[in-house]
Motif scaffolding. Structure first.
Motif, short mmCIF file in Angstrom:
data_model
loop_
_atom_site.label_atom_id
_atom_site.label_comp_id
_atom_site.label_asym_id
_atom_site.label_seq_id
_atom_site.Cartn_x
_atom_site.Cartn_y
_atom_site.Cartn_z
N VAL A 6 33.18 43.81 20.88
CA VAL A 6 34.55 42.70 21.11
C VAL A 6 34.62 42.41 22.08
O VAL A 6 35.42 43.20 23.14
N GLY A 7 34.55 41.55 22.71
CA GLY A 7 35.87 40.70 23.66
C GLY A 7 36.30 39.40 23.94
O GLY A 7 35.43 38.04 23.11
N VAL A 67 33.65 48.05 19.54
CA VAL A 67 33.63 48.66 20.61
C VAL A 67 34.13 47.57 21.18
O VAL A 67 33.08 46.48 22.49
N PRO A 68 35.22 48.07 22.30
CA PRO A 68 36.48 47.07 22.81
C PRO A 68 35.31 46.23 24.52
O PRO A 68 35.41 47.47 25.51
N LEU A 69 34.97 45.16 24.26
CA LEU A 69 34.85 45.14 26.28
C LEU A 69 36.06 44.75 26.42
O LEU A 69 37.05 45.41 26.86
N CYS A 70 36.37 43.25 27.60
CA CYS A 70 37.33 43.31 28.40
C CYS A 70 38.12 41.55 27.09
O CYS A 70 37.36 41.04 26.48
N TRP A 71 39.13 40.86 27.02
CA TRP A 71 39.13 39.92 26.79
C TRP A 71 40.19 39.14 28.32
O TRP A 71 40.85 39.48 28.52
N CYS A 72 39.93 38.06 28.19
CA CYS A 72 41.24 37.09 29.27
C CYS A 72 41.31 35.50 28.89
O CYS A 72 40.17 35.14 28.21
N TYR A 106 30.30 40.08 19.09
CA TYR A 106 31.05 39.33 18.48
C TYR A 106 31.81 38.82 20.13
O TYR A 106 32.53 39.82 21.18
N LEU A 107 32.16 37.67 20.62
CA LEU A 107 32.77 36.92 21.67
C LEU A 107 33.79 35.55 21.46
O LEU A 107 33.67 34.91 20.62
N ASP A 108 34.90 35.79 21.71
CA ASP A 108 35.88 34.88 21.91
C ASP A 108 36.04 33.55 23.07
O ASP A 108 35.60 34.38 24.21
N LEU A 109 35.20 32.73 23.01
CA LEU A 109 34.66 31.53 23.92
C LEU A 109 35.48 30.95 23.23
O LEU A 109 35.80 30.49 22.22
#
Ligand SMILES: [Zn+2]
Length: 514
Positions: A6-7, A67-72, A106-109
């Motif tokens: 997820v990121g 599995v945490p990726l990065c978020w910004c 999963y990606l928060d875009l």
């Protein structure tokens, strides 16, 4: 139980705005967390009304191993600088490569990112991820309502789920829906058929609001088609729509000078014919309503005169929406056209916010409450050749810029927007709320933080296009939309596009791009 990475990487790019998005803009927190990478991500996003928070919560409830990726995210602005894009995209790719076997991503875009070297920021990112993980790993993303949904995004993502509200009150909920869909893909192990359509006219943000027609009815239709599919063969509508898994329609973000700018939709289904038929039906519904994407815009002078007339007999505030200086769409949030009109007409008691002016906010902090400000207010970026408003600005109240949001969009958001101040022009009685970081005026706490109760103000001027409606429409006597200078040019036909595809109308019922 599945192993899901997820990121997220969010930016809404107004390529016509004066300020670019730097790495520092992604790194620091504002209303949302700053750049966060690795295990801390899970806790850092908890409680925020943002997609990744909803996706994390839902995935955990479904029993998956994350599995945490990065978020910004960075405030909406012009192009994402090359260095910033590569740093974030690089971090995502590196962490995916190091993650070991994954069942899903999963990606928060946001879905309207334009980087200096990539006009389709998300299409490029999804393409790189697809190349890394191969075709078998499902990639599901959430998307903002203001996505310019491109063919590349549709191709590389297994599925994308967009917000259905503007003001966006369903951000975390949308992340949750994306996580549910990913879970379904992992269980079904059947690929989805994708029916994609682009709509051939741009829609100004101010007419995209889902509280009113025509957007309201379009999203109701989308909901009906999905519901009909879920009800199955029991009803005639159900049998017609059977096999439809999910529908996303994104009305687009017009101030982006890219080929694929504009409204689009994608229907995901198990049945090709049903998906294509639903896509045609929704596209036709949008095209049929083209002329309805319209309304009245006031000049600053007209708006202030009308607001004062109404306010004289009203018990609730008249809200003036400064729609073109919306920092949530790339505006500087420091233009002064509306402020000057309020002062010129002596609109006593009127308050305008947020006037993003770090210099004036810091001076106010240094001078203290009760003192007179020793600099002008606003227009520090100098958009449209404006200059700061010089006057006897009394410093009424100071704020640290640290507070928690309470409105439908920003509820739970931990704001860190630097020194703030309420300053009042002695002669006219008009006040401005100064802030240090660009933030859209869409939560009442931004005013309460410096001692203003928004419901008790006769005229409230807000630098926002539509989002303010979530928290302010319930307390407003009426709302007037004002066209004052700002970097979010509302009418796309006034923008000097160079890359937009030919044949698209530059606004509803407007001229065709040649
Ligand atoms: Zn949006």
């Amino acid at each position: 139980m599945a192993r899901i990475a997820v990121g997220g990487f969010q930016h809404e790019t107004n390529t016509f705005a004066p300020q670019r998005a730097t790495w520092a803009d992604f790194e620091r927190a504002d209303a949302w967390p700053g750049f966060i990478r690795g295990p801390e991500l899970i806790e850092a996003v908890e409680g925020f009304n943002i997609p990744i928070a909803g996706a994390v919560k839902m995935s955990q409830e479904l029993g998956h191993d994350l599995v945490p990726l990065c978020w910004c995210s960075a405030p909406p602005s012009s192009y994402v600088e090359r260095d910033a894009y590569e740093k974030v995209a690089g971090a995502i790719l590196q962490d995916l490569a190091a993650a070991g076997p994954l069942d899903g991503i999963y990606l928060d875009l946001h879905g309207a990112m334009v980087a200096e070297l990539h006009e389709d920021g998300e299409g490029e990112l999804l393409g790189r991820i697809r190349a890394l993980v191969g075709d078998k790993v499902p990639i599901v993303t959430s998307l903002d309502y203001h996505t310019n949904m491109t063919p590349e995004m549709v191709r590389h993502a297994s599925a994308m789920i967009g917000y259905r509200t503007y003001p966006h009150i369903d951000m975390a909920e949308t992340g949750g829906r994306a996580a549910q869909l990913l879970d379904r893909l992992l269980r079904d192990r059947r690929p989805l058929y994708k029916a994609y359509r682009q709509i051939d006219f741009l829609i100004p943000l101010v007419w995209q609001c889902t509280l009113t027609e025509p957007a309201k009815g379009i999203f109701e239709l989308i909901g009906e088609i999905e519901q009909g599919s879920r009800r199955g063969a029991g009803s005639p509508a159900g049998s017609h729509n059977q096999g439809i898994v999910s529908i996303t329609h994104t009305p687009g973000f017009p101030p982006a000078d890219i080929a694929e700018c504009g409204p689009a939709l994608v229907v995901y289904g198990l049945d090709r014919d049903a998906a294509e038929a639903a896509a045609d039906r929704i596209a036709a519904a949008i095209r049929d309503r083209e002329a309805q994407f319209a309304g009245k815009l006031y000049t600053p002078d007209e708006a202030v005169v009308e607001a004062m007339r109404i306010a004289a007999h009203a018990t609730k505030p008249v809200v003036l929406a400064d729609i073109q200086d919306n920092p949530g769409a790339g505006g500087t949030s420091d233009t002064v056209g509306l402020l000057r009109a309020l002062i010129a007409h002596r609109a006593k008691g009127a308050v305008i916010g947020m006037m993003v002016d770090p210099e004036a906010a810091e001076r106010a902090e240094a001078l203290g409450e009760g003192a007179l400000l020793d600099c002008g207010v606003g227009a520090k970026v100098g958009y449209a050749g404006e200059t700061p408003v010089e006057s006897e600005w009394r410093i009424v109240r100071l704020g640290s810029g640290r507070f928690t949001g309470t409105g439908p969009m920003y509820g739970g958001a931990k704001f860190q927007i630097g020194p703030m101040a309420l300053v009042t022009d002695e002669a006219s009685g008009v006040s401005a709320v100064l802030a240090s970081k660009r933030i859209q005026a869409n939560d009442k706490e931004m005013f309460r933080h410096v001692g203003v109760e928004p419901a008790e103000v006769p005229i409230l001027a807000l630098k926002s296009t539509v989002h303010f409606r979530a928290d302010f429409q319930p307390i407003a006597e009426t709302i007037l939309c004002v066209n004052s200078p700002g970097a979010h040019v509302s009418d796309p036909s006034e923008l000097p596009y160079r890359h937009l595809r030919p044949g698209i109308r530059l606004r509803p019922m407007g001229p065709v791009r040649e």
